[in-house]
Design a protein around this motif. Structure first.
Motif, PDB file in Angstrom:
ATOM      1  N   THR A 218      -1.698 -10.323   9.033  1.00 25.31           N
ATOM      2  CA  THR A 218      -3.132 -10.126   8.653  1.00 25.31           C
ATOM      3  C   THR A 218      -3.611  -8.742   8.939  1.00 25.31           C
ATOM      4  N   ALA A 219      -3.135  -8.245  10.131  1.00 20.02           N
ATOM      5  CA  ALA A 219      -3.514  -6.925  10.460  1.00 20.02           C
ATOM      6  C   ALA A 219      -2.840  -5.954   9.637  1.00 20.02           C
ATOM      7  N   SER A 220      -1.794  -5.982   9.087  1.00 18.31           N
ATOM      8  CA  SER A 220      -0.835  -5.088   8.357  1.00 18.31           C
ATOM      9  C   SER A 220      -1.609  -5.136   6.962  1.00 18.31           C
ATOM     10  N   LEU A 221      -2.160  -6.117   6.629  1.00 15.90           N
ATOM     11  CA  LEU A 221      -2.734  -6.043   5.192  1.00 15.90           C
ATOM     12  C   LEU A 221      -4.360  -5.485   5.117  1.00 15.90           C
ATOM     13  N   ARG A 222      -4.761  -4.934   6.235  1.00 18.40           N
ATOM     14  CA  ARG A 222      -5.915  -4.363   6.254  1.00 18.40           C
ATOM     15  C   ARG A 222      -6.269  -3.035   5.590  1.00 18.40           C
ATOM     16  N   ASP A 223      -5.140  -2.241   5.432  1.00 17.43           N
ATOM     17  CA  ASP A 223      -5.139  -1.016   4.726  1.00 17.43           C
ATOM     18  C   ASP A 223      -4.499  -1.239   3.464  1.00 17.43           C
ATOM     19  N   HIS A 224      -5.510  -1.193   2.462  1.00 14.01           N
ATOM     20  CA  HIS A 224      -4.943  -1.336   1.209  1.00 14.01           C
ATOM     21  C   HIS A 224      -4.278  -0.161   0.538  1.00 14.01           C
ATOM     22  N   ARG A 225      -4.297   0.995   1.228  1.00 12.04           N
ATOM     23  CA  ARG A 225      -3.746   2.191   0.759  1.00 12.04           C
ATOM     24  C   ARG A 225      -2.093   2.022   0.657  1.00 12.04           C
ATOM     25  N   ALA A 226      -1.831   1.003   1.544  1.00 10.48           N
ATOM     26  CA  ALA A 226      -0.205   0.896   1.842  1.00 10.48           C
ATOM     27  C   ALA A 226       0.393   0.412   0.625  1.00 10.48           C
ATOM     28  N   TYR A 227       1.765   0.969   0.549  1.00  5.25           N
ATOM     29  CA  TYR A 227       2.620   0.639  -0.594  1.00  5.25           C
ATOM     30  C   TYR A 227       2.435  -0.907  -1.140  1.00  5.25           C
ATOM     31  N   VAL A 228       2.294  -0.983  -2.394  1.00  5.99           N
ATOM     32  CA  VAL A 228       2.211  -2.484  -2.894  1.00  5.99           C
ATOM     33  C   VAL A 228       3.285  -3.420  -2.659  1.00  5.99           C
ATOM     34  N   GLY A 229       4.449  -2.896  -2.595  1.00  8.24           N
ATOM     35  CA  GLY A 229       5.548  -3.590  -2.214  1.00  8.24           C
ATOM     36  C   GLY A 229       5.573  -4.244  -0.647  1.00  8.24           C
ATOM     37  N   GLN A 230       4.939  -3.388   0.226  1.00  2.00           N
ATOM     38  CA  GLN A 230       4.935  -3.866   1.594  1.00  2.00           C
ATOM     39  C   GLN A 230       3.724  -4.856   1.558  1.00  2.00           C
ATOM     40  N   ARG A 231       2.620  -4.727   0.760  1.00  2.00           N
ATOM     41  CA  ARG A 231       1.631  -5.643   1.009  1.00  2.00           C
ATOM     42  C   ARG A 231       1.998  -7.106   0.379  1.00  2.00           C
ATOM     43  N   ALA A 232       2.870  -7.092  -0.666  1.00  2.00           N
ATOM     44  CA  ALA A 232       3.562  -8.293  -1.239  1.00  2.00           C
ATOM     45  C   ALA A 232       4.324  -8.982  -0.185  1.00  2.00           C
ATOM     46  N   TYR A 233       5.259  -8.255   0.480  1.00  3.04           N
ATOM     47  CA  TYR A 233       5.939  -8.985   1.738  1.00  3.04           C
ATOM     48  C   TYR A 233       5.011  -9.359   2.769  1.00  3.04           C
ATOM     49  N   ASP A 234       4.005  -8.857   3.093  1.00  3.91           N
ATOM     50  CA  ASP A 234       2.971  -9.221   4.127  1.00  3.91           C
ATOM     51  C   ASP A 234       2.550 -10.509   3.782  1.00  3.91           C
ATOM     52  N   HIS A 235       2.148 -10.720   2.382  1.00  2.00           N
ATOM     53  CA  HIS A 235       1.421 -11.894   1.992  1.00  2.00           C
ATOM     54  C   HIS A 235       2.560 -12.954   2.204  1.00  2.00           C
ATOM     55  N   TYR A 236       3.903 -12.926   1.847  1.00  2.00           N
ATOM     56  CA  TYR A 236       4.807 -13.997   1.954  1.00  2.00           C
ATOM     57  C   TYR A 236       5.034 -14.207   3.633  1.00  2.00           C
ATOM     58  N   GLN A 237       5.143 -13.081   4.316  1.00  2.00           N
ATOM     59  CA  GLN A 237       5.168 -13.323   5.579  1.00  2.00           C
ATOM     60  C   GLN A 237       3.973 -14.252   6.251  1.00  2.00           C
ATOM     61  N   LEU A 238       2.723 -13.837   5.845  1.00  2.00           N
ATOM     62  CA  LEU A 238       1.606 -14.610   6.357  1.00  2.00           C
ATOM     63  C   LEU A 238       1.785 -15.973   5.766  1.00  2.00           C
ATOM     64  N   ALA A 239       2.224 -16.275   4.493  1.00  2.00           N
ATOM     65  CA  ALA A 239       2.456 -17.669   4.117  1.00  2.00           C
ATOM     66  C   ALA A 239       3.307 -18.321   4.833  1.00  2.00           C
ATOM     67  N   ARG A 240       4.181 -17.806   5.351  1.00  2.00           N
ATOM     68  CA  ARG A 240       5.287 -18.507   6.341  1.00  2.00           C
ATOM     69  C   ARG A 240       4.431 -18.888   7.487  1.00  2.00           C
TER      70      ARG A 240
END
Length: 374
Positions: A218-240
């Protein structure tokens, strides 16, 4: 400083096999190659690695093996000028300059690709040696160049942390991530800071700490400037993590957003940090399948894990990190009552573990093999 090489873990056993096939003793092979029989014994037993491709080529010539051994050694050194620059910085850290930083960046890119080919264990020593060079250079640099060296140092520490996590050395990985975080904070590098938080989430996943997995993702997703591929991965990691808590609604939402961002990442052609080179459609399919398997949705998990594996780039399927997805594919097949398919997946994972000398992956594969009665 020795020219960095990556050596396939099978080198020693293959050398012995070829020598015995040629009916040569160690002393006879030593005479034919001008190496000592002690050195050859150390190569065969894995106590030493060949110092370069030339060693393997000389052994191939003596054994008439057609380049078999040379194919197991990859010389990662660059041109002589680049090698000289790295040697100079290693001996005199104050001599670090922009060309040396560029050379170290290029070597890091090579090391990342070698991780895919050889696994984490063979690269740890070389990677830590290079990180030590960068650390020493950082302590002696000032002005604008310091920003470049800080960026380089954070990337080397991040990569070293990944290798240690992949090898099951979570404590050292955590220390390296903390160091990368500090260096990235000094330059306000939001891409690296986001990645480090994500890696810490992955570390929590490996340690079985569900709360930290969710919190750090969740913390890694707070900065929406980050590369979109990183944010996609972090949502999948959060889903786990959410799946492990049994929160189906939140899990589905994380999967939905992750899939939307993964599709966006495929269409994205803007600047991308070098370390995200593996964020491909196949990788995202594997991540979605992993989250589905953790949530007990075995049929969907098998579909996505299988398609992700099938769509990997040529040669990537033998990478150490792919072995984990094969284990989860085996678990999904097992839960669905498909024992033969589960067995095929875990046997493939075990073969990757053996080839990459991954004790962590070998333990995971062995556990599932025992459950399947293989």
């Amino acid at each position: 400083m020795p020219r960095p090489v990556a050596v396939d873990p099978r080198f020693g056993a293959e050398l012995r096999r070829l020598r015995e096939l040629s009916s040569l003793t160690l002393r006879q092979l030593a005479e034919a190659t001008s190496y000592s029989h002690t050195y050859l014994w150390e190569l065969e037993t894995g106590k030493k690695r060949p110092g370069g491709v030339d060693v393997a080529q000389r052994l191939d010539a003596a054994l008439h093996s057609g380049g078999i051994l040379a194919a197991l050694v990859t010389d990662t050194a660059l041109d002589p000028d680049t090698a000289s620059r790295i040697d100079s910085v290693a001996a005199r850290p104050r001599s670090i300059d922009a060309p040396a930083v560029d050379a170290l960046r290029t070597i890091l890119g090579q090391q990342r690709r070698l991780d895919d080919a050889f696994g984490s264990a063979p690269l740890i020593a070389s990677t830590m040696s290079h990180l030590d060079i960068v650390r020493a250079g950082l302590a002696n640099v000032r002005g604008e160049l310091r920003t470049d060296v800080l960026d380089l140092a954070a990337q080397w520490a991040q990569f070293a942390a990944w290798l240690h996590m992949a090898s099951g050395l979570l404590g050292t990985a955590g220390e390296l991530l903390d160091q990368a975080c500090g260096w990235a904070a000094e330059t306000d590098d939001y891409e690296m800071l986001t990645t480090v938080l994500s890696y810490k989430g992955h570390q929590a996943w490996l340690a079985g700490d569900v709360g930290a997995l969710i919190g750090l993702s969740t913390a890694s997703l707070r900065d929406h400037r980050a590369y979109v591929g990183q944010r996609a991965y972090d949502h999948y990691q959060l889903a786990r993590g959410l799946a492990l808590t049994g929160d189906d609604r939140a899990t589905d939402e994380a999967l939905r957003v992750g899939s939307d961002l993964a599709a966006e990442a495929v269409e994205y052609h803007g600047p991308t940090p070098d370390w995200h080179y593996y964020r491909t459609p196949a990788f995202f399919a594997l991540e979605r399948g992993l989250a589905l398997q953790v949530g007990g949705r075995c049929g969907e998990a098998v579909e996505h894990l299988t398609s992700g594996l099938d769509d990997l780039e040529p040669g990537a399927r033998r990478a150490e990190w792919v072995g984990d997805y094969l284990v989860h594919l085996g678990l999904a097949h097992e839960a669905a009552g498909e024992r033969d398919e589960a067995g095929a997946a875990v046997i493939e994972a075990a073969s990757i573990a053996e080839a990459t000398r991954s004790l962590r992956l070998a333990r995971r594969a062995a556990e599932l093999e025992r459950r399947l009665g293989l």
